[in-house]
Design a protein around this motif. Structure first.
Motif, PDB file in Angstrom:
ATOM      1  N   ASP A 174       0.832  -1.213   0.000  1.00 12.18           N
ATOM      2  CA  ASP A 174       0.000   0.000   0.000  1.00 12.18           C
ATOM      3  C   ASP A 174       0.862   1.258   0.000  1.00 12.18           C
ATOM      4  O   ASP A 174       0.496   2.270  -0.604  1.00 12.18           O
ATOM      5  CB  ASP A 174      -0.927   0.009   1.222  1.00 12.18           C
ATOM      6  CG  ASP A 174      -2.057  -1.004   1.071  1.00 12.18           C
ATOM      7  OD1 ASP A 174      -2.131  -1.640   0.001  1.00 12.18           O
ATOM      8  OD2 ASP A 174      -2.841  -1.170   2.017  1.00 12.18           O
ATOM      9  N   THR A 175       1.999   1.175   0.684  1.00 12.23           N
ATOM     10  CA  THR A 175       2.900   2.338   0.716  1.00 12.23           C
ATOM     11  C   THR A 175       3.344   2.699  -0.696  1.00 12.23           C
ATOM     12  O   THR A 175       3.285   3.872  -1.101  1.00 12.23           O
ATOM     13  CB  THR A 175       4.137   2.020   1.586  1.00 12.23           C
ATOM     14  OG1 THR A 175       3.711   1.817   2.925  1.00 12.23           O
ATOM     15  CG2 THR A 175       5.154   3.163   1.540  1.00 12.23           C
ATOM     16  N   PHE A 176       3.760   1.698  -1.468  1.00 13.73           N
ATOM     17  CA  PHE A 176       4.258   1.997  -2.811  1.00 13.73           C
ATOM     18  C   PHE A 176       3.124   2.339  -3.776  1.00 13.73           C
ATOM     19  O   PHE A 176       3.309   3.163  -4.678  1.00 13.73           O
ATOM     20  CB  PHE A 176       5.112   0.828  -3.325  1.00 13.73           C
ATOM     21  CG  PHE A 176       6.491   0.821  -2.728  1.00 13.73           C
ATOM     22  CD1 PHE A 176       7.492   1.632  -3.259  1.00 13.73           C
ATOM     23  CD2 PHE A 176       6.781   0.068  -1.610  1.00 13.73           C
ATOM     24  CE1 PHE A 176       8.759   1.659  -2.700  1.00 13.73           C
ATOM     25  CE2 PHE A 176       8.046   0.096  -1.029  1.00 13.73           C
ATOM     26  CZ  PHE A 176       9.039   0.890  -1.579  1.00 13.73           C
ATOM     27  N   ILE A 177       1.967   1.770  -3.561  1.00 16.57           N
ATOM     28  CA  ILE A 177       0.826   2.137  -4.418  1.00 16.57           C
ATOM     29  C   ILE A 177       0.418   3.590  -4.130  1.00 16.57           C
ATOM     30  O   ILE A 177       0.174   4.370  -5.046  1.00 16.57           O
ATOM     31  CB  ILE A 177      -0.354   1.166  -4.187  1.00 16.57           C
ATOM     32  CG1 ILE A 177       0.008  -0.218  -4.746  1.00 16.57           C
ATOM     33  CG2 ILE A 177      -1.630   1.680  -4.846  1.00 16.57           C
ATOM     34  CD1 ILE A 177      -0.883  -1.343  -4.257  1.00 16.57           C
ATOM     35  N   ASN A 178       0.351   3.933  -2.845  1.00 18.09           N
ATOM     36  CA  ASN A 178       0.036   5.326  -2.488  1.00 18.09           C
ATOM     37  C   ASN A 178       1.115   6.274  -3.014  1.00 18.09           C
ATOM     38  O   ASN A 178       0.825   7.390  -3.449  1.00 18.09           O
ATOM     39  CB  ASN A 178      -0.085   5.477  -0.965  1.00 18.09           C
ATOM     40  CG  ASN A 178      -1.319   4.795  -0.414  1.00 18.09           C
ATOM     41  OD1 ASN A 178      -2.151   4.312  -1.173  1.00 18.09           O
ATOM     42  ND2 ASN A 178      -1.427   4.734   0.903  1.00 18.09           N
ATOM     43  N   ALA A 179       2.364   5.816  -2.939  1.00 13.75           N
ATOM     44  CA  ALA A 179       3.467   6.655  -3.420  1.00 13.75           C
ATOM     45  C   ALA A 179       3.335   6.886  -4.930  1.00 13.75           C
ATOM     46  O   ALA A 179       3.566   7.990  -5.418  1.00 13.75           O
ATOM     47  CB  ALA A 179       4.804   6.000  -3.097  1.00 13.75           C
ATOM     48  N   TRP A 180       2.966   5.849  -5.649  1.00 17.26           N
ATOM     49  CA  TRP A 180       2.781   5.993  -7.107  1.00 17.26           C
ATOM     50  C   TRP A 180       1.714   7.060  -7.400  1.00 17.26           C
ATOM     51  O   TRP A 180       1.889   7.907  -8.258  1.00 17.26           O
ATOM     52  CB  TRP A 180       2.370   4.650  -7.714  1.00 17.26           C
ATOM     53  CG  TRP A 180       1.945   4.734  -9.148  1.00 17.26           C
ATOM     54  CD1 TRP A 180       0.653   4.844  -9.607  1.00 17.26           C
ATOM     55  CD2 TRP A 180       2.781   4.752 -10.311  1.00 17.26           C
ATOM     56  NE1 TRP A 180       0.651   4.917 -10.977  1.00 17.26           N
ATOM     57  CE2 TRP A 180       1.932   4.854 -11.429  1.00 17.26           C
ATOM     58  CE3 TRP A 180       4.152   4.674 -10.488  1.00 17.26           C
ATOM     59  CZ2 TRP A 180       2.413   4.893 -12.736  1.00 17.26           C
ATOM     60  CZ3 TRP A 180       4.647   4.705 -11.797  1.00 17.26           C
ATOM     61  CH2 TRP A 180       3.776   4.818 -12.897  1.00 17.26           C
ATOM     62  N   ARG A 181       0.615   6.980  -6.644  1.00 15.75           N
ATOM     63  CA  ARG A 181      -0.465   7.950  -6.863  1.00 15.75           C
ATOM     64  C   ARG A 181       0.005   9.377  -6.544  1.00 15.75           C
ATOM     65  O   ARG A 181      -0.360  10.319  -7.222  1.00 15.75           O
ATOM     66  CB  ARG A 181      -1.653   7.610  -5.953  1.00 15.75           C
ATOM     67  CG  ARG A 181      -2.463   6.418  -6.401  1.00 15.75           C
ATOM     68  CD  ARG A 181      -3.843   6.470  -5.747  1.00 15.75           C
ATOM     69  NE  ARG A 181      -4.641   5.319  -6.112  1.00 15.75           N
ATOM     70  CZ  ARG A 181      -4.784   4.226  -5.361  1.00 15.75           C
ATOM     71  NH1 ARG A 181      -4.184   4.147  -4.194  1.00 15.75           N
ATOM     72  NH2 ARG A 181      -5.538   3.225  -5.770  1.00 15.75           N
ATOM     73  N   ALA A 182       0.797   9.492  -5.481  1.00 14.28           N
ATOM     74  CA  ALA A 182       1.159  10.830  -4.990  1.00 14.28           C
ATOM     75  C   ALA A 182       2.483  11.332  -5.568  1.00 14.28           C
ATOM     76  O   ALA A 182       2.909  12.440  -5.246  1.00 14.28           O
ATOM     77  CB  ALA A 182       1.240  10.796  -3.456  1.00 14.28           C
ATOM     78  N   LEU A 183       3.110  10.541  -6.406  1.00 17.25           N
ATOM     79  CA  LEU A 183       4.458  10.885  -6.881  1.00 17.25           C
ATOM     80  C   LEU A 183       4.551  12.279  -7.524  1.00 17.25           C
ATOM     81  O   LEU A 183       5.543  12.980  -7.307  1.00 17.25           O
ATOM     82  CB  LEU A 183       4.949   9.810  -7.856  1.00 17.25           C
ATOM     83  CG  LEU A 183       6.460   9.615  -7.946  1.00 17.25           C
ATOM     84  CD1 LEU A 183       7.073   9.370  -6.589  1.00 17.25           C
ATOM     85  CD2 LEU A 183       6.781   8.469  -8.887  1.00 17.25           C
ATOM     86  N   PRO A 184       3.557  12.703  -8.295  1.00 17.41           N
ATOM     87  CA  PRO A 184       3.656  14.053  -8.875  1.00 17.41           C
ATOM     88  C   PRO A 184       3.770  15.159  -7.829  1.00 17.41           C
ATOM     89  O   PRO A 184       4.250  16.246  -8.122  1.00 17.41           O
ATOM     90  CB  PRO A 184       2.349  14.188  -9.667  1.00 17.41           C
ATOM     91  CG  PRO A 184       1.963  12.789 -10.001  1.00 17.41           C
ATOM     92  CD  PRO A 184       2.379  11.977  -8.814  1.00 17.41           C
ATOM     93  N   LYS A 185       3.322  14.866  -6.600  1.00 18.22           N
ATOM     94  CA  LYS A 185       3.390  15.892  -5.542  1.00 18.22           C
ATOM     95  C   LYS A 185       4.729  15.858  -4.818  1.00 18.22           C
ATOM     96  O   LYS A 185       5.015  16.739  -4.014  1.00 18.22           O
ATOM     97  CB  LYS A 185       2.269  15.667  -4.514  1.00 18.22           C
ATOM     98  CG  LYS A 185       0.878  15.813  -5.082  1.00 18.22           C
ATOM     99  CD  LYS A 185      -0.137  15.469  -3.995  1.00 18.22           C
ATOM    100  CE  LYS A 185      -1.517  15.304  -4.627  1.00 18.22           C
ATOM    101  NZ  LYS A 185      -2.440  14.622  -3.719  1.00 18.22           N
ATOM    102  N   PHE A 186       5.524  14.824  -5.066  1.00 12.12           N
ATOM    103  CA  PHE A 186       6.796  14.691  -4.346  1.00 12.12           C
ATOM    104  C   PHE A 186       7.790  15.747  -4.821  1.00 12.12           C
ATOM    105  O   PHE A 186       7.982  15.942  -6.016  1.00 12.12           O
ATOM    106  CB  PHE A 186       7.367  13.287  -4.572  1.00 12.12           C
ATOM    107  CG  PHE A 186       8.762  13.110  -4.040  1.00 12.12           C
ATOM    108  CD1 PHE A 186       9.010  13.162  -2.685  1.00 12.12           C
ATOM    109  CD2 PHE A 186       9.828  12.924  -4.909  1.00 12.12           C
ATOM    110  CE1 PHE A 186      10.302  13.012  -2.197  1.00 12.12           C
ATOM    111  CE2 PHE A 186      11.115  12.772  -4.436  1.00 12.12           C
ATOM    112  CZ  PHE A 186      11.345  12.813  -3.073  1.00 12.12           C
ATOM    113  N   GLU A 187       8.397  16.421  -3.848  1.00 13.63           N
ATOM    114  CA  GLU A 187       9.416  17.423  -4.152  1.00 13.63           C
ATOM    115  C   GLU A 187      10.755  16.707  -4.291  1.00 13.63           C
ATOM    116  O   GLU A 187      11.236  16.125  -3.320  1.00 13.63           O
ATOM    117  CB  GLU A 187       9.511  18.456  -3.022  1.00 13.63           C
ATOM    118  CG  GLU A 187       8.273  19.311  -2.850  1.00 13.63           C
ATOM    119  CD  GLU A 187       8.186  20.391  -3.903  1.00 13.63           C
ATOM    120  OE1 GLU A 187       9.226  20.721  -4.508  1.00 13.63           O
ATOM    121  OE2 GLU A 187       7.072  20.894  -4.137  1.00 13.63           O
ATOM    122  N   THR A 188      11.346  16.768  -5.472  1.00 13.24           N
ATOM    123  CA  THR A 188      12.561  15.978  -5.698  1.00 13.24           C
ATOM    124  C   THR A 188      13.735  16.462  -4.844  1.00 13.24           C
ATOM    125  O   THR A 188      14.727  15.763  -4.719  1.00 13.24           O
ATOM    126  CB  THR A 188      12.973  16.013  -7.182  1.00 13.24           C
ATOM    127  OG1 THR A 188      12.929  17.344  -7.647  1.00 13.24           O
ATOM    128  CG2 THR A 188      12.075  15.139  -8.012  1.00 13.24           C
TER     129      THR A 188
END
Lengths: 187, 203
Positions: free
Chosen positions: A60-74
């Motif tokens: 679930d962590t990686f699935i949620n991360a995939w969904r939220a990835l565009p919001k991640f500040e590199t």
């Protein structure tokens, strides 16, 4: 210095993979998964104390991360970001399977000294893991994030959604219980 | 606690010495990948390249031709990078003057383009597509234009990141593979825009 260069490369590589994953490249995301799965699973396992639940949390962590990835500040740490998600997922899963609420603790207002979480005498890994696993949820969460994964009191408190003073109190309690269970001084 | 690492007879003197990483008992990726595919199917406009709707057969052939060309160029690139002289920054420098806002930033040649992509066929094809891009973009609806520019900017950023990483780790096969993929993505977007704005086609 060499270590720093290796670390820089890793981060650059990671940023490129994040960029590609943001653009929909699942293969790039798989590389990120392979890089971080162990640490995420380790955190989930210590928080849930259940291998099956920890696997679910990791997924679930990686699935949620995939969904939220565009919001991640590199510019920020992907590892920390994933851990935040993992903590949220683990807490939510744990709430579902457990009816026992986390017992409230008074906030610790004392100045906490820099802690090493050093053991007076060497202890077997399995014995410590077992002792940590037997701690109450709140104390264990704070201990795992702070003493094992190296987050500050403030960061751990923020991840857990509690006040910093409460986090310190949980750590104080964890130290006391570990001393009793391991029968060694924990400084 | 089940699932912990091997070597449990090891002793530690600090909690920070405990292993942070514990491998799950099974590979969790297949389930994650399956879920991701479901998410992608539900929201197809995730990929930069997917802002363009499906093409007709001819456009597909054109994309395949471009991809094949880039792939063949890539082989030449990696073989010839140490012997061929660096090509100039011709592509971005030949752009038409009437460009939409953000166009230059999204399509500007990176140092990697100049230093490594020396195949003249690739350069000619890319330069031609870039030359016609402002006019092609002008024919697109503003929303589609913005998406294309955003896609190109993302691709450019990925190229920069890969270039930076390859500068520190030049022999890294994954980075090289990703870079080739990125060139293919760029060519795909450019070709799709070119084809989509041809008379009788829509985007």
């Amino acid at each position: 210095m060499a270590h720093a260069a290796v670390e820089d490369t890793r981060v650059d590589w990671e940023a490129a993979l994040v960029q590609r994953a943001c653009a929909g490249d699942a293969r790039a995301f798989e590389r990120l998964y392979r890089e971080h799965a162990g640490r995420v699973y380790g955190l989930c396992l210590r928080m849930t104390r259940d291998a099956q639940l920890a696997e679910d949390c990791t997924q679930d962590t990686f699935i949620n991360a995939w969904r939220a990835l565009p919001k991640f500040e590199t510019r920020s740490s992907l590892s920390t970001w994933l851990h935040r998600i993992a903590v949220n997922v683990s807490l939510a899963k744990r709430r579902k399977v457990s009816v026992s609420p986390v017992e409230p603790l008074p906030e610790d207002t004392e100045e906490v000294r820099p802690d090493e979480w050093a053991l007076e005498t060497p202890v077997e890994v399995q014995e410590i893991e077992s002792a940590i696993g037997g701690l109450p949820d709140g104390a264990r969460d704070a201990l795992v994030l702070h003493a094992l994964y190296g987050y500050s009191h403030g960061e751990a408190a923020q991840m857990l959604g509690i006040a910093e003073g409460t986090c310190k109190a949980q750590l104080h309690r964890a130290r006391k219980l570990l001393r009793e269970r391991l029968n060694v001084e924990v400084s | 606690m089940s699932g912990s690492n091997e070597g449990t007879e090891l002793k530690v003197t600090r909690l920070a010495e405990l292993p942070r990483s514990i491998e799950p008992g099974r590979d969790l990726w297949p389930n994650i990948e399956s879920k991701i595919k479901e998410i992608q199917a539900a929201a197809p406009e995730v990929s930069g390249a997917s802002v363009i709707p499906p093409r007709r057969h001819r456009a597909r052939l054109s994309w395949l031709a471009a991809a094949a060309m880039v792939a063949s160029v890539a082989v030449g690139v990696w073989i010839g990078r140490s012997v061929l002289p660096a090509a100039g920054r011709g592509a971005a420098g030949t752009l038409a003057t009437k460009s939409p806002p953000g166009f230059e930033a999204a399509t500007e040649a990176t140092a990697f383009d100049a230093a490594y992509v020396s195949d003249p066929r690739y350069q000619r094809q890319r330069a031609a597509l870039l030359r016609s891009l402002p006019a092609r973009l002008a024919e697109l609806p503003p929303e589609s234009r913005a998406k294309v520019l955003a896609s190109l900017a993302t691709i450019r950023k990925a190229k920069q990141d890969l270039e930076s990483a390859l500068g520190k780790d030049p022999g890294n096969a994954l980075l090289q593979e990703l870079l080739v993929d990125t060139y293919q993505d760029e060519m795909r977007v450019l070709t799709d825009v070119h084809d989509a704005s041809e008379p009788g086609r829509g985007i």
